[in-house]
Scaffold this motif. Sequence first.
Motif, PDB file in Angstrom:
ATOM      1  N   GLY A 181       0.800  -1.193   0.181  1.00  0.00           N
ATOM      2  CA  GLY A 181       0.012  -0.080   0.224  1.00  0.00           C
ATOM      3  C   GLY A 181       0.787   1.279  -0.142  1.00  0.00           C
ATOM      4  N   THR A 182       1.970   1.121  -0.148  1.00  0.00           N
ATOM      5  CA  THR A 182       3.054   2.196  -0.012  1.00  0.00           C
ATOM      6  C   THR A 182       2.641   3.376  -1.052  1.00  0.00           C
ATOM      7  N   GLU A 183       2.593   2.901  -2.403  1.00  0.00           N
ATOM      8  CA  GLU A 183       2.361   3.986  -3.214  1.00  0.00           C
ATOM      9  C   GLU A 183       0.991   4.540  -3.500  1.00  0.00           C
ATOM     10  N   ARG A 184       0.063   3.908  -2.865  1.00  0.00           N
ATOM     11  CA  ARG A 184      -1.428   4.452  -2.735  1.00  0.00           C
ATOM     12  C   ARG A 184      -1.247   5.544  -1.539  1.00  0.00           C
ATOM     13  N   MET A 185      -0.531   5.256  -0.462  1.00  0.00           N
ATOM     14  CA  MET A 185      -0.586   5.962   0.496  1.00  0.00           C
ATOM     15  C   MET A 185       0.046   7.467   0.272  1.00  0.00           C
ATOM     16  N   LEU A 186       1.291   7.222  -0.264  1.00  0.00           N
ATOM     17  CA  LEU A 186       2.203   8.287  -0.690  1.00  0.00           C
ATOM     18  C   LEU A 186       1.156   9.223  -1.571  1.00  0.00           C
ATOM     19  N   ASP A 187       0.612   8.763  -2.825  1.00  0.00           N
ATOM     20  CA  ASP A 187      -0.098   9.653  -3.567  1.00  0.00           C
ATOM     21  C   ASP A 187      -1.183  10.068  -2.861  1.00  0.00           C
ATOM     22  N   ALA A 240       5.339  24.177   3.288  1.00  0.00           N
ATOM     23  CA  ALA A 240       4.666  24.335   2.183  1.00  0.00           C
ATOM     24  C   ALA A 240       4.477  23.452   1.005  1.00  0.00           C
ATOM     25  N   VAL A 241       5.120  22.532   1.336  1.00  0.00           N
ATOM     26  CA  VAL A 241       5.038  21.294   0.207  1.00  0.00           C
ATOM     27  C   VAL A 241       4.907  19.960   1.022  1.00  0.00           C
ATOM     28  N   PRO A 242       4.447  18.870   0.692  1.00  0.00           N
ATOM     29  CA  PRO A 242       4.521  17.522   1.248  1.00  0.00           C
ATOM     30  C   PRO A 242       5.853  17.005   1.303  1.00  0.00           C
ATOM     31  N   ARG A 243       6.049  16.311   2.658  1.00  0.00           N
ATOM     32  CA  ARG A 243       7.482  15.800   2.867  1.00  0.00           C
ATOM     33  C   ARG A 243       7.365  14.571   3.699  1.00  0.00           C
ATOM     34  N   THR A 244       8.015  13.656   3.205  1.00  0.00           N
ATOM     35  CA  THR A 244       7.860  12.276   3.482  1.00  0.00           C
ATOM     36  C   THR A 244       9.132  11.498   3.401  1.00  0.00           C
ATOM     37  N   PHE A 245       9.367  10.452   4.374  1.00  0.00           N
ATOM     38  CA  PHE A 245      10.251   9.469   3.868  1.00  0.00           C
ATOM     39  C   PHE A 245       9.816   7.972   4.127  1.00  0.00           C
ATOM     40  N   LEU A 246      10.349   7.009   4.097  1.00  0.00           N
ATOM     41  CA  LEU A 246       9.920   5.664   4.231  1.00  0.00           C
ATOM     42  C   LEU A 246      10.704   4.560   5.287  1.00  0.00           C
ATOM     43  N   THR A 247      10.046   3.725   5.524  1.00  0.00           N
ATOM     44  CA  THR A 247      10.930   3.077   6.506  1.00  0.00           C
ATOM     45  C   THR A 247      11.012   1.486   5.820  1.00  0.00           C
ATOM     46  N   ALA A 248      12.286   0.715   6.235  1.00  0.00           N
ATOM     47  CA  ALA A 248      12.484  -0.458   5.588  1.00  0.00           C
ATOM     48  C   ALA A 248      13.265  -1.244   6.909  1.00  0.00           C
ATOM     49  N   ASN A 249      12.928  -2.473   6.607  1.00  0.00           N
ATOM     50  CA  ASN A 249      13.660  -3.513   7.572  1.00  0.00           C
ATOM     51  C   ASN A 249      14.840  -4.098   6.911  1.00  0.00           C
ATOM     52  N   VAL A 250      16.106  -3.651   7.287  1.00  0.00           N
ATOM     53  CA  VAL A 250      17.549  -4.098   6.803  1.00  0.00           C
ATOM     54  C   VAL A 250      18.529  -4.901   7.558  1.00  0.00           C
ATOM     55  N   VAL A 251      19.191  -5.738   6.933  1.00  0.00           N
ATOM     56  CA  VAL A 251      20.088  -6.373   7.562  1.00  0.00           C
ATOM     57  C   VAL A 251      21.389  -6.714   6.282  1.00  0.00           C
ATOM     58  N   THR A 252      22.414  -6.184   6.506  1.00  0.00           N
ATOM     59  CA  THR A 252      23.792  -6.188   5.926  1.00  0.00           C
ATOM     60  C   THR A 252      24.781  -7.155   6.489  1.00  0.00           C
ATOM     61  N   ALA A 253      25.388  -7.691   5.591  1.00  0.00           N
ATOM     62  CA  ALA A 253      26.518  -8.556   5.930  1.00  0.00           C
ATOM     63  C   ALA A 253      27.639  -8.614   4.841  1.00  0.00           C
ATOM     64  N   PHE A 278       9.632   5.635  -4.864  1.00  0.00           N
ATOM     65  CA  PHE A 278       8.765   6.249  -4.357  1.00  0.00           C
ATOM     66  C   PHE A 278       8.948   8.058  -4.095  1.00  0.00           C
ATOM     67  N   GLU A 279      10.312   8.314  -4.669  1.00  0.00           N
ATOM     68  CA  GLU A 279      10.555   9.794  -4.952  1.00  0.00           C
ATOM     69  C   GLU A 279      10.793  10.405  -3.441  1.00  0.00           C
TER      70      GLU A 279
END
Length: 354
Positions: free
Chosen positions: A204-210, A223-236, A310-311
Amino acid sequence: MSDLALSVLDLVPVRRGQHSADAIAATVALAEHADELGYRRYWLAEHHNMPSVASTNPPVLLGVLAGRTRRIRLGSGGVMLPNHAPFVVAEQFAVLEAAAPGRIDLGLGRAPGSDPVISALLRSSGHTSEVDAFPNHIRDIEALLDADGAALRLGTGEQYVVRATPAAAGRPEVWLLGSSDYSAQLAAELSLPYVFAHHFSGEGTERMLDLYRSRFVPSVSQAVPRTFLTANVVTADTDAEARALALPQLQHMARLRTGTPLTALDTVEQAAAATLTQPQQDLVDTMLGRWFVGAADDVAERLAAFAARFEVDEVMVTVGAGAHEGDPIDRTPARERTLDLLAAHLPQRMLVAA
């Protein structure tokens, strides 16, 4: 994507053999490390009565981190407003802003952060914010944080001014958090920056941001919409190692979603030896496909593509790496290593201060 920034969302995970003090010490170390590496924000979630989560009180923990970091922004991801009186929340974050000027974010959410029993306990000492009053209480907090305060009209007709702090020189940045149409539309209506909880399900990410961007109402402060996204990350260093490090958290989430009684998090070795039911294994496989797990170069490339799709100019990572049996009890080296690897495999200009 030359201006992409990375941030961190932390639940202060507790693994088997740890006390709360150890888990908090590990979080302090991780926050200090993120600060040194140039990450933009470090946010703490609010959850209650969970054996694997020590992030029960974001404002208190943020006060600790404010004294141990230099430049990184610190915030709540989020304060669950139905659990708290708005005036208390405003006071807490006004104090934090005074202690760490220009570095405090107040992320607000509508979910209780626990079960109905805990919600009742949180409200047993008096009136707290009801869910239906959520929009008004957000407005109240914003007004209380303002240097001029909020004016109340008493029954006598007299005006009574209320301020969250006596003489504010600045104010926390207020964000609205959510995972539904309601939160996206409310953030747009209130002219607030908005964070969609992509790490919950990845759907649902695209729909919510739109929805948020199309209905955003400009204001003097935003003055303008402002957002960022969260993500689960594991690197090695390798895909196999990253997958092994992710297993404790993945299996824990699968148990949570199938109603299995929860414990502290398993170590990597315990997770490797664990036996899951088929529904639990299916959930692990599904989540693994949505998480960013793998060798650092691949994960860094995927995160950059994710942000571009998602810009957004910022991604907040929940570092889901587990601990090995022999790791220090007050550190989680694999979580620190994930931050190291992301910083090393993304251009340094992508890790910029706000």
